[in-house]
Scaffold this motif. Sequence first.
Motif, mmCIF file in Angstrom:
data_model
loop_
_atom_site.group_PDB
_atom_site.id
_atom_site.type_symbol
_atom_site.label_atom_id
_atom_site.label_comp_id
_atom_site.label_asym_id
_atom_site.label_seq_id
_atom_site.Cartn_x
_atom_site.Cartn_y
_atom_site.Cartn_z
ATOM 1 N N ALA A 188 0.813 -1.219 0.000
ATOM 2 C CA ALA A 188 0.000 0.000 0.000
ATOM 3 C C ALA A 188 0.848 1.270 0.000
ATOM 4 C CB ALA A 188 -0.927 0.000 1.211
ATOM 5 N N MET A 189 2.161 1.148 0.222
ATOM 6 C CA MET A 189 3.029 2.319 0.303
ATOM 7 C C MET A 189 3.560 2.785 -1.046
ATOM 8 S SD MET A 189 5.499 1.526 3.545
ATOM 9 C CE MET A 189 4.945 1.671 5.244
ATOM 10 N N ARG A 190 3.605 1.909 -2.002
ATOM 11 C CA ARG A 190 4.302 2.241 -3.241
ATOM 12 C C ARG A 190 3.639 3.417 -3.959
ATOM 13 N NH1 ARG A 190 7.902 -1.471 -3.336
ATOM 14 N NH2 ARG A 190 7.478 -3.547 -2.528
ATOM 15 N N GLY A 191 4.432 4.082 -4.756
ATOM 16 C CA GLY A 191 3.956 5.312 -5.382
ATOM 17 C C GLY A 191 3.230 5.124 -6.687
ATOM 18 N N ASP A 192 3.021 3.876 -7.162
ATOM 19 C CA ASP A 192 2.372 3.705 -8.458
ATOM 20 C C ASP A 192 0.850 3.836 -8.323
ATOM 21 O OD1 ASP A 192 1.290 1.164 -7.635
ATOM 22 O OD2 ASP A 192 3.218 0.252 -8.090
ATOM 23 N N ALA A 193 0.190 3.861 -9.476
ATOM 24 C CA ALA A 193 -1.256 4.068 -9.493
ATOM 25 C C ALA A 193 -2.006 2.927 -8.816
ATOM 26 C CB ALA A 193 -1.734 4.228 -10.942
ATOM 27 N N TYR A 194 -1.493 1.718 -8.925
ATOM 28 C CA TYR A 194 -2.166 0.579 -8.318
ATOM 29 C C TYR A 194 -2.163 0.694 -6.790
ATOM 30 C CZ TYR A 194 -1.901 -1.513 -12.953
ATOM 31 O OH TYR A 194 -2.039 -1.763 -14.292
ATOM 32 N N SER A 195 -0.993 1.024 -6.241
ATOM 33 C CA SER A 195 -0.910 1.166 -4.789
ATOM 34 C C SER A 195 -1.730 2.357 -4.308
ATOM 35 C CB SER A 195 0.544 1.313 -4.346
ATOM 36 O OG SER A 195 1.241 0.094 -4.515
ATOM 37 N N SER A 196 -1.762 3.427 -5.073
ATOM 38 C CA SER A 196 -2.562 4.584 -4.683
ATOM 39 C C SER A 196 -4.039 4.220 -4.621
ATOM 40 C CB SER A 196 -2.347 5.735 -5.667
ATOM 41 O OG SER A 196 -1.010 6.178 -5.634
ATOM 42 N N ALA A 197 -4.485 3.431 -5.578
ATOM 43 C CA ALA A 197 -5.884 2.997 -5.571
ATOM 44 C C ALA A 197 -6.158 2.064 -4.386
ATOM 45 C CB ALA A 197 -6.214 2.295 -6.885
ATOM 46 N N LEU A 198 -5.224 1.151 -4.138
ATOM 47 C CA LEU A 198 -5.374 0.253 -2.992
ATOM 48 C C LEU A 198 -5.403 1.036 -1.684
ATOM 49 C CD1 LEU A 198 -5.330 -2.573 -1.656
ATOM 50 C CD2 LEU A 198 -2.827 -2.492 -1.812
ATOM 51 N N ARG A 199 -4.536 2.039 -1.598
ATOM 52 C CA ARG A 199 -4.463 2.843 -0.382
ATOM 53 C C ARG A 199 -5.781 3.572 -0.121
ATOM 54 N NH1 ARG A 199 0.130 4.719 -1.536
ATOM 55 N NH2 ARG A 199 -0.393 6.806 -2.247
ATOM 56 N N ALA A 200 -6.412 4.043 -1.160
ATOM 57 C CA ALA A 200 -7.691 4.735 -0.995
ATOM 58 C C ALA A 200 -8.761 3.786 -0.470
ATOM 59 C CB ALA A 200 -8.130 5.345 -2.331
ATOM 60 N N VAL A 201 -8.786 2.569 -0.979
ATOM 61 C CA VAL A 201 -9.770 1.583 -0.513
ATOM 62 C C VAL A 201 -9.512 1.220 0.949
ATOM 63 C CG1 VAL A 201 -10.595 -0.788 -0.815
ATOM 64 C CG2 VAL A 201 -10.172 0.653 -2.819
ATOM 65 N N VAL A 202 -8.240 0.953 1.282
ATOM 66 C CA VAL A 202 -7.894 0.566 2.648
ATOM 67 C C VAL A 202 -8.167 1.715 3.620
ATOM 68 C CG1 VAL A 202 -6.003 -0.127 4.175
ATOM 69 C CG2 VAL A 202 -6.197 -1.132 1.896
ATOM 70 N N THR A 203 -7.907 2.952 3.175
ATOM 71 C CA THR A 203 -8.183 4.116 4.032
ATOM 72 C C THR A 203 -9.666 4.196 4.370
ATOM 73 O OG1 THR A 203 -6.327 5.342 3.088
ATOM 74 C CG2 THR A 203 -8.031 6.624 4.209
ATOM 75 N N ASP A 204 -10.523 3.974 3.389
ATOM 76 C CA ASP A 204 -11.965 3.990 3.638
ATOM 77 C C ASP A 204 -12.358 2.888 4.627
ATOM 78 O OD1 ASP A 204 -12.371 6.136 1.982
ATOM 79 O OD2 ASP A 204 -13.060 4.950 0.265
ATOM 80 N N PHE A 205 -11.810 1.702 4.422
ATOM 81 C CA PHE A 205 -12.154 0.576 5.291
ATOM 82 C C PHE A 205 -11.710 0.825 6.736
ATOM 83 C CE2 PHE A 205 -10.688 -3.463 7.231
ATOM 84 C CZ PHE A 205 -11.935 -4.025 7.454
ATOM 85 N N LEU A 206 -10.478 1.313 6.900
ATOM 86 C CA LEU A 206 -9.957 1.523 8.247
ATOM 87 C C LEU A 206 -10.628 2.687 8.967
ATOM 88 C CD1 LEU A 206 -6.149 0.902 7.647
ATOM 89 C CD2 LEU A 206 -7.789 -0.608 8.766
ATOM 90 N N GLY A 207 -11.353 3.514 8.237
ATOM 91 C CA GLY A 207 -12.100 4.585 8.864
ATOM 92 C C GLY A 207 -13.462 4.162 9.368
ATOM 93 N N THR A 208 -13.892 2.934 9.035
ATOM 94 C CA THR A 208 -15.186 2.438 9.505
ATOM 95 C C THR A 208 -15.037 1.804 10.886
ATOM 96 O OG1 THR A 208 -14.934 0.205 8.596
ATOM 97 C CG2 THR A 208 -15.804 1.918 7.110
ATOM 98 N N ARG A 209 -16.152 1.600 11.568
ATOM 99 C CA ARG A 209 -16.127 0.984 12.898
ATOM 100 C C ARG A 209 -15.578 -0.437 12.826
ATOM 101 N NH1 ARG A 209 -18.140 2.800 17.450
ATOM 102 N NH2 ARG A 209 -18.832 1.431 19.140
ATOM 103 N N ASP A 210 -16.060 -1.211 11.872
ATOM 104 C CA ASP A 210 -15.588 -2.595 11.748
ATOM 105 C C ASP A 210 -14.113 -2.639 11.373
ATOM 106 O OD1 ASP A 210 -18.048 -3.605 12.416
ATOM 107 O OD2 ASP A 210 -18.646 -4.055 10.347
ATOM 108 N N GLY A 211 -13.697 -1.783 10.444
ATOM 109 C CA GLY A 211 -12.305 -1.806 10.002
ATOM 110 C C GLY A 211 -11.348 -1.379 11.090
ATOM 111 N N ALA A 212 -11.661 -0.288 11.788
ATOM 112 C CA ALA A 212 -10.790 0.195 12.858
ATOM 113 C C ALA A 212 -10.740 -0.804 14.013
ATOM 114 C CB ALA A 212 -11.272 1.555 13.358
ATOM 115 N N THR A 213 -11.870 -1.462 14.293
ATOM 116 C CA THR A 213 -11.906 -2.442 15.389
ATOM 117 C C THR A 213 -11.092 -3.671 15.025
ATOM 118 O OG1 THR A 213 -14.095 -1.641 16.033
ATOM 119 C CG2 THR A 213 -13.421 -3.794 16.874
#
Length: 501
Positions: A354-379
Amino acid sequence: MDYDVLVVGAGPVGLMLATELGLAGIRAVVVERRSEPDTAPKAAGINTASAEIFERRGLLPAIEAARGPLPFQGERNRAPFAGHFGGIQVPAAAVDEQDPLLRGRGPGWYLPVEQVEVERVLGRRAAELGVEIRRGVDVTGFDEDDDGVTVHLRGGGDLRAAWLVGCDGGRSLVRRQAGFDFPGTDPTITVRQATGTVHGAELLGQGWQYTTTGLYVYGPRPGWIRTVELDGPPVDREAPVTASEMDASLRRVSGLDVHVTDVADGGTRFTDHARQASTYRRGRVLLCGDAAHVHSPFSGQGLNLGLGDAVNLGWKLAATVRGWAPERLLDTYVSERHPIGADVLDWTRAQVAAMRGDAYSSALRAVVTDFLGTRDGATLYAKRISGLGQRYDLGGGHPLVGALMPKLQLDDGSRLADHARGGQALLADFVGNDELAVLAKAYGTRLKLVRGSAEGSGLSGLLVRPDGFVAWASDAGGTDGLETTLTRWLGAPAGTATTRR
């Protein structure tokens, strides 16, 4: 034999193992090539599961006395973030603290304390327990036979022990000489960290910052810098980390006019190489901590994984030395800890992806960021990084079996954890069942009976292994399956035990 167990490496894992062996009265020695503890920045905190290890052994007050500031401040007992995943900050407010695994074990899943302070606490305790710690002693090799291991020291001289445990880090001599396989993935990044003087620090963002060339983080303590560059591993990992190197790396990654003018107490480099020994035991030689598995320390998993290894191995190895271990008990060290280690390696690999600077990692990072911001994801994240989500497949139908012991307050004012300071298994009787007392007496000093009520727990009885994991539990007041479970983990009752290898 000079010793029952010889431990190579006086880092936190080797010293944790030493205290566990010392509690059991095992003749142990720790040898360490460094003359003094390493003060370079390394792990900067322990998770909840590790804090509970120290609580069970009566060492938590000493650990808490050495605590530092929480990451990126907030109140002293709470940080705004539960942690990070590949630099993605996980909001603490989103964590469900009433989740059954987390309830009563927060707030916060991370106790900020430097690794060197953990080593000091454990070193003092090991010495109090009579464990010999020899510093400035370099192991050059060893020979194993059917009865033990002869360890050769630089400058001449040998030590003889029944068992040898390598706690000597990622470049473990013990692992290499014993012939353990060490498969895994090669490094692709370079991370540098140091504490120094930073001019222009006010320009740096708070928390992890992504840029086109990598990541950086400044803080939480003044002058602490970490950079992540995605252009491969360093040419020389052993060379000292200088101020000029940190200066150049921080400016490359941040793109800002900031300057590092000095580095205090040295710095460190690490990569994302992830490797794990295919087994943690070969004959009378065992591996523990980084000697058994290496990975990047993102999310602070390495120190905690090693401490978990040590408390799992300590009582099993002591039981084997003492002669009361049931058959194949020592093998369960590998079957229980190897999957935990493999899971952590994948957890760290996913963060690098999720750290890499390419477009694929940027897209993955956006999805993971959304998930980790939810109650289930953060828990879910909190349960993972706290260590409370780890469990062993021990069989049995009760949901507590295989999990860490619950935090219970007894009616006499003590906590169940207070009764674990001697390192024995615990048999807790919450309803006055005399059958439990009879079973406990048969096991002598291997098993401690704890009697009292634990209001609101819903439990009638509980068997907790010396490492803090539940082996048997009952809500109904009976003892179904308890005798079999006692034999499985504690062997035959006192007076009938036989030596097992």
